[in-house]
Design a protein around this motif. Structure first.
Motif, short mmCIF file in Angstrom:
data_model
loop_
_atom_site.label_atom_id
_atom_site.label_comp_id
_atom_site.label_asym_id
_atom_site.label_seq_id
_atom_site.Cartn_x
_atom_site.Cartn_y
_atom_site.Cartn_z
N SER A 183 0.83 -1.20 0.00
CA SER A 183 0.00 0.00 0.00
C SER A 183 0.87 1.25 0.00
O SER A 183 0.56 2.24 -0.69
CB SER A 183 -0.93 0.01 1.23
N GLU A 200 1.03 4.01 -2.90
CA GLU A 200 0.78 5.42 -2.56
C GLU A 200 1.86 6.31 -3.13
O GLU A 200 1.58 7.42 -3.62
CB GLU A 200 0.71 5.59 -1.04
N GLU A 257 1.24 6.68 -6.83
CA GLU A 257 0.11 7.58 -7.07
C GLU A 257 0.51 9.03 -6.83
O GLU A 257 0.06 9.94 -7.54
CB GLU A 257 -1.07 7.19 -6.17
N GLN A 258 1.35 9.24 -5.84
CA GLN A 258 1.84 10.59 -5.56
C GLN A 258 2.62 11.14 -6.75
O GLN A 258 2.45 12.31 -7.13
CB GLN A 258 2.72 10.55 -4.31
N ILE A 284 5.63 6.77 2.38
CA ILE A 284 5.67 7.36 1.05
C ILE A 284 7.00 8.04 0.81
O ILE A 284 7.52 8.04 -0.30
CB ILE A 284 4.52 8.39 0.89
#
Length: 364
Positions: free
Chosen positions: A212, A216, A219-220, A363
């Motif tokens: 996850s 993330e 996606e960032q 992240i």
């Protein structure tokens, strides 16, 4: 006149021949000794007749500085204390190795190998009262008591070059590129190459990750307008549920199981969770071969000379190493006591996080 034996053991890497050259140069022209090259590591000592030959001035050729692999050959299987037989049984052939050493009328032995090979050959040396000096080599750079080992720089260069080649095609096709690198139980290659090659995510066995958090991060990047990403993963990284991904090579008692396949797992999971188009590259043995980088040639040369000097000083059961910009030597026992893995709080991990690289635990 002294006669010293020289062998390479374990997996091959770039820079081994530079070390062989240095040992011969220092021993023969510095001390007037004879150097006997033993073929295929301990396997050569188990053969009858023993597989070995006296080296001559051909070993001084500068071509050896540029040549990958090892001209003596090597082996990373067939532990003589538990040697696999064709019927599936195991036998102790350690006395055969020691007898082979005796047949060569040697006064001392220099071995070039990783921590596993050092442990085995040190045990043989203790059992057979063999004066031993060790030179560290491993692309994984996981041997203790030395800042670097022969082969590491060239492996990092190969991995970095792969990222340099993957980035343009990743950007051209809007893909997530996953690069699986070697690293048996340490993530040094992945960490160094990931920083040098501009990776967005680096997964190493020393830092637990969550898919996850990886997704993330991707996606960032996408929200920032980036249409591609580079993910580096060390082969010894486990699945998110803690399972090792391995493959079997060969059959029968000689079959070996090695790491391999985690890159495909990571690529498939990224595609499933994000919908991104992914491609996976497994660099494999490309990291072991090729022309040695200058750093490996220099380190190997310095190690070879110092190893011979240790024999001249009758300082045995020691490994040469590199610390604080100089050659040192330490007890072999200290060097192999614990693997030198990546420090999760170390300078390079901190630097990578500062660059925005994610290790899958956040992240970044």
């Amino acid at each position: 006149m002294k006669r010293i034996g020289l062998l390479t053991s374990g997996g091959d890497c770039a820079g081994l021949n530079a070390a062989l050259r240095a040992v011969y140069a220092r021993a023969h022209h510095g001390y007037g000794w004879t150097v006997v090259g033993i073929r295929n590591g301990t396997a050569g000592l188990m053969e009858r007749p023993v597989q070995a030959e006296e080296l001559d001035d051909r070993a001084l050729s500068s071509d050896l500085l540029r040549l990958g692999g090892t001209i003596l050959g090597t082996t990373n299987k067939g532990n003589p204390f538990k040697f696999p037989m064709e019927d599936g049984s195991f036998v102790d052939r350690s006395n055969e190795v020691i007898e082979g050493y005796r047949k060569l009328n040697l006064d001392a032995l220099i071995m070039i190998g990783g921590d596993g090979s050092m442990a085995i050959i040190r045990k043989l040396a203790k059992q057979g009262n063999i004066p031993l000096v060790a030179i560290p080599k491993t692309i994984d750079n996981d041997i203790g008591a030395t800042e670097t080992s022969i082969g590491f720089e060239t492996a990092v260069q190969a991995a970095t070059s792969a990222l340099d080649h993957l980035q343009p095609t990743a950007a051209s096709h809007s893909r997530v590129m996953v690069l699986e690198l070697m690293g048996r139980d340490a993530g040094h290659i992945a960490l160094w190459a990931g920083i040098a090659g501009g990776a967005d995510v680096i997964l190493i066995p020393e830092i637990p990750y969550k898919l996850s958090a990886v997704c993330e991060k991707l996606e960032q990047l996408k929200k920032r307008g980036r249409n591609f990403a580079l993910v580096v993963v060390a082969e010894s990284v486990k699945t998110e549920t803690g399972e090792a991904v391995t493959a079997v090579h060969g059959g029968g008692a000689g079959a070996t199981r090695t790491y391999g396949g985690i890159g495909q797992y990571i690529g498939e999971e990224i595609a499933r969770l994000t919908g991104a188009e992914t491609r996976v590259t497994v660099l494999g043995h490309v990291q072991r071969g090729g022309t040695p980088e200058p750093g490996d040639r220099v380190i190997a040369s310095a190690f070879g000379v110092h190893a011979v000097d240790l024999i001249a000083e009758k300082r045995y059961d020691r490994m040469v190493g590199w610390n604080n910009r100089r050659v040192v030597d330490v007890p072999i026992e200290d060097a192999i006591r614990a693997a030198q893995t990546v420090d999760p709080q170390g300078e390079l991990v901190t630097a990578a996080r500062g660059l925005g690289i994610s290790f899958g635990d956040s992240i970044a």
